[in-house]
Motif scaffolding. Sequence first.
Motif, PDB file in Angstrom:
ATOM      1  N   SER A  59      32.913  -5.634  78.987  1.00  0.00           N
ATOM      2  CA  SER A  59      32.247  -4.506  79.479  1.00  0.00           C
ATOM      3  C   SER A  59      30.853  -4.820  80.117  1.00  0.00           C
ATOM      4  CB  SER A  59      31.915  -3.507  78.283  1.00  0.00           C
ATOM      5  OG  SER A  59      31.146  -4.442  77.333  1.00  0.00           O
ATOM      6  N   GLY A  60      30.359  -3.922  80.702  1.00  0.00           N
ATOM      7  CA  GLY A  60      28.821  -4.249  81.259  1.00  0.00           C
ATOM      8  C   GLY A  60      27.874  -4.347  80.229  1.00  0.00           C
ATOM      9  N   THR A  61      28.064  -3.742  79.071  1.00  0.00           N
ATOM     10  CA  THR A  61      27.024  -4.093  77.847  1.00  0.00           C
ATOM     11  C   THR A  61      27.156  -5.357  77.400  1.00  0.00           C
ATOM     12  OG1 THR A  61      27.276  -1.633  77.364  1.00  0.00           O
ATOM     13  CG2 THR A  61      26.518  -3.403  75.581  1.00  0.00           C
ATOM     14  N   MET A  62      28.663  -5.983  77.474  1.00  0.00           N
ATOM     15  CA  MET A  62      28.743  -7.348  76.807  1.00  0.00           C
ATOM     16  C   MET A  62      27.933  -8.272  77.979  1.00  0.00           C
ATOM     17  SD  MET A  62      32.202  -9.351  75.722  1.00  0.00           S
ATOM     18  CE  MET A  62      32.456  -8.693  74.268  1.00  0.00           C
ATOM     19  N   ALA A  63      28.237  -7.976  79.213  1.00  0.00           N
ATOM     20  CA  ALA A  63      27.908  -8.827  80.368  1.00  0.00           C
ATOM     21  C   ALA A  63      26.317  -9.262  80.040  1.00  0.00           C
ATOM     22  CB  ALA A  63      28.250  -8.401  81.661  1.00  0.00           C
ATOM     23  N   ASN A  64      25.548  -7.838  79.872  1.00  0.00           N
ATOM     24  CA  ASN A  64      24.213  -7.871  79.873  1.00  0.00           C
ATOM     25  C   ASN A  64      23.709  -8.765  78.740  1.00  0.00           C
ATOM     26  OD1 ASN A  64      23.471  -6.657  82.297  1.00  0.00           O
ATOM     27  ND2 ASN A  64      23.668  -4.606  81.276  1.00  0.00           N
ATOM     28  N   LEU A  65      24.310  -8.622  77.316  1.00  0.00           N
ATOM     29  CA  LEU A  65      24.263  -9.258  76.284  1.00  0.00           C
ATOM     30  C   LEU A  65      24.470 -10.702  76.410  1.00  0.00           C
ATOM     31  CD1 LEU A  65      23.160  -8.660  73.242  1.00  0.00           C
ATOM     32  CD2 LEU A  65      25.352  -8.260  72.738  1.00  0.00           C
ATOM     33  N   TYR A  89      20.416   2.297  76.827  1.00  0.00           N
ATOM     34  CA  TYR A  89      22.170   2.717  76.596  1.00  0.00           C
ATOM     35  C   TYR A  89      22.620   1.704  75.987  1.00  0.00           C
ATOM     36  CZ  TYR A  89      21.186   6.824  79.706  1.00  0.00           C
ATOM     37  OH  TYR A  89      20.805   7.985  80.392  1.00  0.00           O
ATOM     38  N   GLU A  90      22.048   0.679  75.334  1.00  0.00           N
ATOM     39  CA  GLU A  90      22.695  -0.506  74.972  1.00  0.00           C
ATOM     40  C   GLU A  90      22.626  -0.739  73.385  1.00  0.00           C
ATOM     41  OE1 GLU A  90      23.166  -3.736  77.898  1.00  0.00           O
ATOM     42  OE2 GLU A  90      23.418  -2.182  79.493  1.00  0.00           O
ATOM     43  N   GLN A  91      22.114   0.375  72.897  1.00  0.00           N
ATOM     44  CA  GLN A  91      21.958   0.308  71.395  1.00  0.00           C
ATOM     45  C   GLN A  91      21.067  -0.682  70.570  1.00  0.00           C
ATOM     46  OE1 GLN A  91      24.521   0.530  67.935  1.00  0.00           O
ATOM     47  NE2 GLN A  91      26.256   1.208  69.448  1.00  0.00           N
ATOM     48  N   HIS A 141      19.945   1.329  90.415  1.00  0.00           N
ATOM     49  CA  HIS A 141      19.324   1.894  89.329  1.00  0.00           C
ATOM     50  C   HIS A 141      19.966   3.168  88.922  1.00  0.00           C
ATOM     51  CE1 HIS A 141      16.735   2.198  85.998  1.00  0.00           C
ATOM     52  NE2 HIS A 141      16.184   1.232  86.264  1.00  0.00           N
ATOM     53  N   ASN A 142      20.676   3.154  87.748  1.00  0.00           N
ATOM     54  CA  ASN A 142      21.393   4.211  87.366  1.00  0.00           C
ATOM     55  C   ASN A 142      20.316   5.486  86.879  1.00  0.00           C
ATOM     56  OD1 ASN A 142      22.748   6.159  85.506  1.00  0.00           O
ATOM     57  ND2 ASN A 142      24.124   4.628  84.515  1.00  0.00           N
ATOM     58  N   ARG A 143      19.541   5.282  86.212  1.00  0.00           N
ATOM     59  CA  ARG A 143      18.476   6.384  85.603  1.00  0.00           C
ATOM     60  C   ARG A 143      17.794   6.844  86.824  1.00  0.00           C
ATOM     61  NH1 ARG A 143      18.157   8.768  80.704  1.00  0.00           N
ATOM     62  NH2 ARG A 143      15.853   8.979  80.896  1.00  0.00           N
ATOM     63  N   GLY A 172      23.766  -5.550  87.580  1.00  0.00           N
ATOM     64  CA  GLY A 172      24.078  -5.056  88.768  1.00  0.00           C
ATOM     65  C   GLY A 172      25.481  -4.203  88.669  1.00  0.00           C
ATOM     66  N   ALA A 173      25.568  -3.514  87.577  1.00  0.00           N
ATOM     67  CA  ALA A 173      26.952  -2.698  87.241  1.00  0.00           C
ATOM     68  C   ALA A 173      27.336  -2.223  88.365  1.00  0.00           C
ATOM     69  CB  ALA A 173      26.448  -1.656  86.312  1.00  0.00           C
ATOM     70  N   ARG A 174      26.473  -1.537  89.409  1.00  0.00           N
ATOM     71  CA  ARG A 174      26.855  -0.886  90.607  1.00  0.00           C
ATOM     72  C   ARG A 174      26.254  -1.736  91.927  1.00  0.00           C
ATOM     73  NH1 ARG A 174      25.953   3.137  87.315  1.00  0.00           N
ATOM     74  NH2 ARG A 174      27.908   4.310  86.550  1.00  0.00           N
ATOM     75  N   ILE A 175      26.397  -2.905  91.847  1.00  0.00           N
ATOM     76  CA  ILE A 175      25.803  -3.612  93.000  1.00  0.00           C
ATOM     77  C   ILE A 175      26.525  -3.691  94.241  1.00  0.00           C
ATOM     78  CG2 ILE A 175      27.126  -6.038  92.517  1.00  0.00           C
ATOM     79  CD1 ILE A 175      23.224  -5.987  93.107  1.00  0.00           C
ATOM     80  N   SER A 201      34.991  -1.434  86.191  1.00  0.00           N
ATOM     81  CA  SER A 201      35.553  -0.296  85.716  1.00  0.00           C
ATOM     82  C   SER A 201      34.749   0.901  85.983  1.00  0.00           C
ATOM     83  CB  SER A 201      35.512  -0.297  84.305  1.00  0.00           C
ATOM     84  OG  SER A 201      34.237  -0.473  83.838  1.00  0.00           O
ATOM     85  N   LYS A 202      33.718   0.805  87.115  1.00  0.00           N
ATOM     86  CA  LYS A 202      32.921   2.302  87.313  1.00  0.00           C
ATOM     87  C   LYS A 202      33.547   2.610  88.794  1.00  0.00           C
ATOM     88  CE  LYS A 202      29.357   1.646  84.399  1.00  0.00           C
ATOM     89  NZ  LYS A 202      27.969   1.229  84.080  1.00  0.00           N
ATOM     90  N   GLY A 203      32.886   2.444  89.689  1.00  0.00           N
ATOM     91  CA  GLY A 203      33.196   2.941  91.198  1.00  0.00           C
ATOM     92  C   GLY A 203      34.548   2.059  91.897  1.00  0.00           C
TER      93      GLY A 203
HETATM   94  C1  LIG Z   1      27.488   1.567  82.984  1.00  0.00           C
HETATM   95  C2  LIG Z   1      26.508   0.422  83.021  1.00  0.00           C
HETATM   96  C3  LIG Z   1      26.193  -0.666  81.989  1.00  0.00           C
HETATM   97  C4  LIG Z   1      27.109  -1.126  80.877  1.00  0.00           C
HETATM   98  O1  LIG Z   1      28.537  -0.946  81.112  1.00  0.00           O
HETATM   99  P1  LIG Z   1      29.708  -0.601  80.187  1.00  0.00           P
HETATM  100  O2  LIG Z   1      30.822  -1.270  80.837  1.00  0.00           O
HETATM  101  O3  LIG Z   1      29.696   0.937  79.918  1.00  0.00           O
HETATM  102  O4  LIG Z   1      29.392  -1.336  78.829  1.00  0.00           O
HETATM  103  C5  LIG Z   1      25.302  -1.558  82.225  1.00  0.00           C
HETATM  104  N1  LIG Z   1      24.352  -1.383  83.117  1.00  0.00           N
HETATM  105  C6  LIG Z   1      24.286  -0.089  84.036  1.00  0.00           C
HETATM  106  C7  LIG Z   1      23.071  -0.104  85.063  1.00  0.00           C
HETATM  107  C8  LIG Z   1      25.184   0.802  83.892  1.00  0.00           C
HETATM  108  O5  LIG Z   1      25.401   1.890  84.444  1.00  0.00           O
END
Ligand SMILES: *Cc1c(COP(=O)(O)O)cnc(C)c1O
Length: 345
Positions: A59-65, A89-91, A141-143, A172-175, A201-203
């Motif tokens: 997941s993206g959360t795991m990637a960042n961690l 958002y990553e607890q 940038h999501n937010r 770069g979740a949505r790079i 797993s997003k766009g």
């Molecule tokens: C969705 C998202 C993540 C985390 O991805 P998950 O697969 O939901 O864990 C990380 N960073 C950004 C900017 C995101 O939008």
Amino acid sequence: MRTVDLRSDTVTSPTPEMRKAMAEAKTGDDVFGEDPTVRRLEEKAAELTGKENALFVASGTMANLVCQLTHCGRGDEMILGDQSHIFYYEQGGSSALAGVHPRTVPNLPDGRIPIESIELAIRPKDIHFPKTRLIVLENTHNRCSGSPIPPDYMEKAGTLAQKHGVSVHIDGARIFNAAAALEVDVKKLTGPADSVSFCLSKGLAAPVGSLVCGSDSFIEGAVRQRKILGGGMRQAGVIAAAGLVALTEMVGRLADDHANCRRLAEGFANIPGLSVNLDLVKTNILFFDPIKENLPADVLVNALADNGVRMLALGPKTIRAVTHYHIQPDDIDYVLNVMNRLLSK
Ligand SMILES: *Cc1c(COP(=O)(O)O)cnc(C)c1O
């Protein structure tokens, strides 16, 4: 009833081509480094981002961690935007699992962090201070309205980091959305960074997975961090196969999502009772505020849901809508009709 799900681009489900590729995928034990499909996906990700190597994670959360753990030791400091996904958002995984000290600096509305504020936050050598190890930038940038951060800014941040001997990670979740919106090769955005993560797993509509990209030595460290987090997967080629289709077939169509988001934003801007900052709508994420009296965001979101239109209330006066692969221009027209009706009541 018709459903138009704009809660997130994570609601996308795999295309027929993805399902076919998954059924036919060659697999092996990826913890032994023997899954040929995972390897192909990692090579493709490295090539696209201009890095030496890449690593497939859950997941993206795991990637960042994984990236925080690879860049930083316990008690090291990471500078990141106060609106960043990692912080929000990553607890609190940075603190809870990586032992990294997060130093937040305010984001501008367009997702950038002023270079001067990053520089001011970098710690001088002093026994009282943690060591600054990492700067994190998020793109898009999501937010911050899904803003794409342009190459010249990424370049400046990279130069600053180099000057101070600090690493740069891009969430770069949505790079690929950023690259599409800015009409640049994604390498122009990733070049100044030591590591970049992105989501399949997003766009890009794959069912599962993210990639971490970086130098050979960085990925060598990242593999160990993925394993300690329990992220070593075995015949992961089954899901990686969908990721390969995502990277070859889905990147080129993201501009359609951006056009649909723009259509939605312009429609909302014409509805009395809604406030939209059109200048900030550049990718597939739209934030807007209901400003009609006695209409809090959650009440409007529930009323929309009663009409099959799903969005997320992200604050008492803030709603987020995200366009994606399953959303067509006529879905946008439907949403505009529903919204017009609800607000004229
Ligand atoms: C969705 C998202 C993540 C985390 O991805 P998950 O697969 O939901 O864990 C990380 N960073 C950004 C900017 C995101 O939008």
